[in-house]
Design an enzyme around this catalytic site. Structure first.
Site, short mmCIF file in Angstrom:
data_model
loop_
_atom_site.label_atom_id
_atom_site.label_comp_id
_atom_site.label_asym_id
_atom_site.label_seq_id
_atom_site.Cartn_x
_atom_site.Cartn_y
_atom_site.Cartn_z
N TYR A 140 0.82 -1.21 0.00
CA TYR A 140 0.00 0.00 0.00
C TYR A 140 0.85 1.26 0.00
O TYR A 140 0.49 2.27 -0.59
CB TYR A 140 -0.91 0.02 1.24
CG TYR A 140 -2.25 -0.62 1.02
CD1 TYR A 140 -2.35 -1.98 0.75
CD2 TYR A 140 -3.42 0.13 1.10
CE1 TYR A 140 -3.58 -2.57 0.57
CE2 TYR A 140 -4.66 -0.46 0.91
CZ TYR A 140 -4.74 -1.80 0.66
OH TYR A 140 -5.96 -2.37 0.47
N LYS A 189 2.54 -15.25 3.42
CA LYS A 189 2.80 -16.02 2.20
C LYS A 189 4.31 -16.32 2.20
O LYS A 189 5.04 -15.99 1.25
CB LYS A 189 2.35 -15.21 0.97
CG LYS A 189 2.39 -15.95 -0.34
CD LYS A 189 1.37 -17.06 -0.49
CE LYS A 189 1.62 -17.85 -1.76
NZ LYS A 189 0.77 -19.07 -1.85
N ASP A 237 -3.42 -18.09 1.02
CA ASP A 237 -4.35 -18.82 0.14
C ASP A 237 -5.11 -19.87 0.93
O ASP A 237 -6.33 -20.04 0.79
CB ASP A 237 -3.60 -19.43 -1.07
CG ASP A 237 -2.34 -20.19 -0.69
OD1 ASP A 237 -1.89 -20.11 0.48
OD2 ASP A 237 -1.79 -20.90 -1.57
N ASP A 288 -6.92 -6.72 3.90
CA ASP A 288 -7.96 -6.06 3.11
C ASP A 288 -8.86 -7.11 2.47
O ASP A 288 -10.08 -7.05 2.54
CB ASP A 288 -7.29 -5.19 2.02
CG ASP A 288 -8.31 -4.50 1.13
OD1 ASP A 288 -9.29 -3.96 1.68
OD2 ASP A 288 -8.13 -4.50 -0.10
N ASP A 308 -12.98 -8.54 3.70
CA ASP A 308 -14.17 -8.52 2.85
C ASP A 308 -14.78 -9.92 2.77
O ASP A 308 -15.99 -10.10 2.81
CB ASP A 308 -13.82 -8.06 1.41
CG ASP A 308 -14.02 -6.56 1.22
OD1 ASP A 308 -13.78 -5.81 2.18
OD2 ASP A 308 -14.40 -6.15 0.11
C1 IPM Z 1 -10.71 -0.85 3.13
C2 IPM Z 1 -10.82 -0.28 1.75
C3 IPM Z 1 -9.61 0.62 1.50
C4 IPM Z 1 -8.38 -0.23 1.57
C5 IPM Z 1 -9.67 1.42 0.18
C6 IPM Z 1 -10.90 2.29 0.10
C7 IPM Z 1 -8.44 2.24 -0.04
O1 IPM Z 1 -10.92 -1.30 0.83
O2 IPM Z 1 -10.66 -0.06 4.11
O3 IPM Z 1 -10.70 -2.07 3.28
O4 IPM Z 1 -7.98 -0.87 0.59
O5 IPM Z 1 -7.78 -0.28 2.64
MG MG Z 2 -11.16 -3.23 1.67
#
Ligand code: IPM
Ligand code: MG
Length: 347
Positions: free
Chosen positions: A136, A186, A218, A242, A246
């Site tokens: 990042y 990883k 993975d 990240d 999700d």
């Molecule tokens: C998160 C989001 C952010 C990230 C984006 C919006 C930059 O996906 O907070 O998970 O990748 O960290």
């Molecule tokens: Mg995210």
């Protein structure tokens, strides 16, 4: 209790509005809210996604309630002007290196998970994502190779002190829970991950009660849907965290339910739903504000030690869900404001 409110883009303002109503309903007389501009809306107003005035507000506050940033209309901008730079800039500028992303199934939502109900029911985990390093924030760019081809690159790196401090957060969190820490990396391919693993093992010596395990990312992605009940606390780098967070959100029913806290070494904290700005549904009363309301609960807990108030909010959300209050993301028909009303009524 000075709280900056940066609602941002898309559904950010509408979900944040409901969370602010909930905060105000608690009647905490020390609470002071200060609004600021971030993201695409800030770029339109001030020419920058994270204007100096916003940063100043952030520095002057004890905590930040952050909505969401992102707007497809900004995809053509140079990277440093894109809305995402607002959240990345705040994380870096304020040293918010520890991201707590809890995922737990609310009773009664088993059928909404992408997993079979008996598997979904096992989920009660906390992802701790490092937030200040990794690809990042490494050197990045698009360069032209000698033969004329374009090449994109993003440098992945972690210094040992960066790994050490997030490892401590992981171990401490595990001590307060079921005392199991899984470090996700990883290391079979990446040198960055090998160092990560070595340092986590070094730190583990200080936490003899915590059972430490290591998993390749993975495999972790697979285990998260196969047997999520095996996880208590997961500690991982910025990119893997990240993605896995999700994924975890869908396992508990909806990304519209997951809150997060980003903490620094000092006292400041930033709280945001893990969902994005969802421009496609913005302004239509379709967004679920529960993730942001739960972020407000985390804010009270982590920045102000107001555990009782945090629990009250979480109980109000749980009770609304138990009574069948469902946003569109959960297959229901309750709008953003109606969900806010339902939580307020139970508070
Ligand atoms: C998160 C989001 C952010 C990230 C984006 C919006 C930059 O996906 O907070 O998970 O990748 O960290
Ligand atoms: Mg995210």
């Amino acid at each position: 209790m000075k709280v900056a409110v940066f609602a941002g883009d898309g559904i950010g303002p509408e979900v944040t509005r409901e969370a602010v109503r909930v905060l105000q309903a608690l009647g905490l007389n020390e609470l002071e809210l200060v609004e600021g501009d971030v993201g695409a809306m800030a770029w339109r107003k001030h020419g920058h996604p994270l204007p100096a005035a916003t940063l100043e507000i952030a520095h002057a506050c004890d905590a930040i309630l952050f909505g969401a940033v992102g707007d497809f209309g900004c995809d053509h901008l140079e990277r440093h002007l894109r809305p995402e730079q607002a959240i990345l800039g705040l994380r870096k500028e304020l040293g918010l290196f520890a991201n707590l992303r809890p995922a737990k199934l609310f009773e009664g939502l088993e059928d909404l998970s992408s997993l079979r109900p008996e598997i979904a029911r096992q989920i009660d985990l906390l992802i701790i994502r490092e937030l200040n390093g990794d690809v990042y924030f490494g050197e990045k760019g698009i360069r032209i190779l000698p033969d004329g081809r374009r090449q994109g690159y993003d440098l992945m790196s972690y210094a040992e002190d960066e790994v050490r401090r997030i490892a401590h957060v992981g171990f401490k969190a595990a001590m307060g829970r079921r005392k199991q820490l899984c470090s996700v990396d990883k290391a079979n391919v990446l040198e960055t991950s090998q160092l990560w693993r070595d340092v986590v093992i070094e730190v583990s010596g200080e936490y003899p009660e915590v059972e430490l395990s290591h998993m390749y990312v993975d495999n972790a992605a697979m285990q998260l849907v196969k047997a999520p009940g095996q996880f208590d606390v997961i500690v991982t780098g910025n990119l893997f965290g990240d993605i896995l967070s999700d994924q975890a959100s869908m396992c508990v029913g909806s990304i519209g339910l997951l809150a997060s806290a980003a903490l620094a070494e000092g006292t400041i904290g930033l709280y945001e739903p893990i969902h994005g700005s969802a421009p496609d549904i913005a302004g239509k009363d379709l967004a679920n504000p529960m993730a942001q309301i739960l972020s407000a609960a985390m804010l009270l807990r982590h920045s102000f030690g107001k555990e009782a108030e945090a629990v009250r909010i979480e109980a109000a959300v749980a009770s609304a869900l138990a009574d069948g209050i469902r946003g569109h993301d959960l297959g229901g028909s309750h709008g953003t404001a109606a969900i806010g009303d339902a939580v307020l009524a139970r508070l």
